[in-house]
Write an enzyme that holds these catalytic residues in place. Sequence first.
Site, PDB file in Angstrom:
ATOM      1  N   ASP A  91      -0.227   5.047   1.035  1.00 29.81           N
ATOM      2  CA  ASP A  91      -0.388   5.867   2.464  1.00 29.81           C
ATOM      3  C   ASP A  91      -0.207   5.392   3.570  1.00 29.81           C
ATOM      4  O   ASP A  91      -1.159   4.369   3.817  1.00 29.81           O
ATOM      5  CB  ASP A  91      -1.918   6.504   2.010  1.00 29.81           C
ATOM      6  CG  ASP A  91      -1.861   7.320   0.958  1.00 29.81           C
ATOM      7  OD1 ASP A  91      -1.435   8.557   0.700  1.00 29.81           O
ATOM      8  OD2 ASP A  91      -2.806   6.906  -0.333  1.00 29.81           O
ATOM      9  N   ASP A  97       1.035  -1.357   0.196  1.00 23.84           N
ATOM     10  CA  ASP A  97       0.035   0.038   0.047  1.00 23.84           C
ATOM     11  C   ASP A  97       0.913   1.394   0.060  1.00 23.84           C
ATOM     12  O   ASP A  97       1.931   1.228   0.241  1.00 23.84           O
ATOM     13  CB  ASP A  97      -0.928   0.067   1.242  1.00 23.84           C
ATOM     14  CG  ASP A  97      -1.706   1.423   1.328  1.00 23.84           C
ATOM     15  OD1 ASP A  97      -2.443   1.536   0.603  1.00 23.84           O
ATOM     16  OD2 ASP A  97      -1.710   2.016   2.584  1.00 23.84           O
ATOM     17  N   ASP A 152      -1.789  -1.209   5.860  1.00 21.99           N
ATOM     18  CA  ASP A 152      -2.011  -0.401   7.151  1.00 21.99           C
ATOM     19  C   ASP A 152      -3.676  -0.285   7.508  1.00 21.99           C
ATOM     20  O   ASP A 152      -3.883   0.330   8.798  1.00 21.99           O
ATOM     21  CB  ASP A 152      -1.266   1.048   7.517  1.00 21.99           C
ATOM     22  CG  ASP A 152      -1.865   2.011   6.614  1.00 21.99           C
ATOM     23  OD1 ASP A 152      -2.215   1.740   5.280  1.00 21.99           O
ATOM     24  OD2 ASP A 152      -2.436   3.032   7.223  1.00 21.99           O
TER      25      ASP A 152
END
Length: 239
Positions: A19, A17, A176
């Site tokens: 961000d 991922d 996250d």
Amino acid sequence: MDAHSSLVFPFSIIGFDLDGTLLDTSGDLAAAVNHAIGTIGRPPLPVEAVKPMIGGGARRMLEHGLTTTGGCDPVTLDMLHRRLLDYYEAHLAVHTRPFPGALDALDALTAQGVTLGLMTNKLERFARAILDALDLTHRFAAIIGGDTLGAAKPSPRPIQAMVAQCGGGRAAFVGDSIFDVQAARGAGLPVVACAFGFLSQPVETLGADAVIQGYEALIPTLARLGSSGPSATLSTNAA
């Protein structure tokens, strides 16, 4: 490297991922949210308040920001979404930086012969512009945004496409958010969660196969996860 470097690395592809995983984009995203809501007189939000809103795409982030500062309606959301995107496109990498140890981890994976991919719910053109600004684009064999296929996480389709574009093979994903975990699970990939990311809930509740506190733990965690099988649940307290 560590003791695992003498072994065959168990994954041929590692997807990330963007961000809250590879890059700390919170400063620039918060600035974009605050610009948009400020045009209608809403008070600015601190960066720490915006972090849990990140991960589901710009529109969802803005919706949370509006709700937090006085309420959200569809007309206002549509209007401010355009303003947010225009501002963000002009200020993509003012404060954005890789998380500590992220580049070293990418180097270590590449040295192991691993192919790197990226799948983010950010618009692909924004993701590529940020990676270009930070001289990171060349590191990834696949870069897929939330708009690339007309489907974003938690759909597994973009993760599956990322793996295919990386040439196929045994893969794992690093993220996250709950969207990362759900998408990776749906694609049949084990997933590592970053405790330092933009968490909207306790990291232990995401359902990831492993949790890392810092990037220095990623390589050994992936090595153990790969040797334990996709159903193993691992955690490390490395800072």
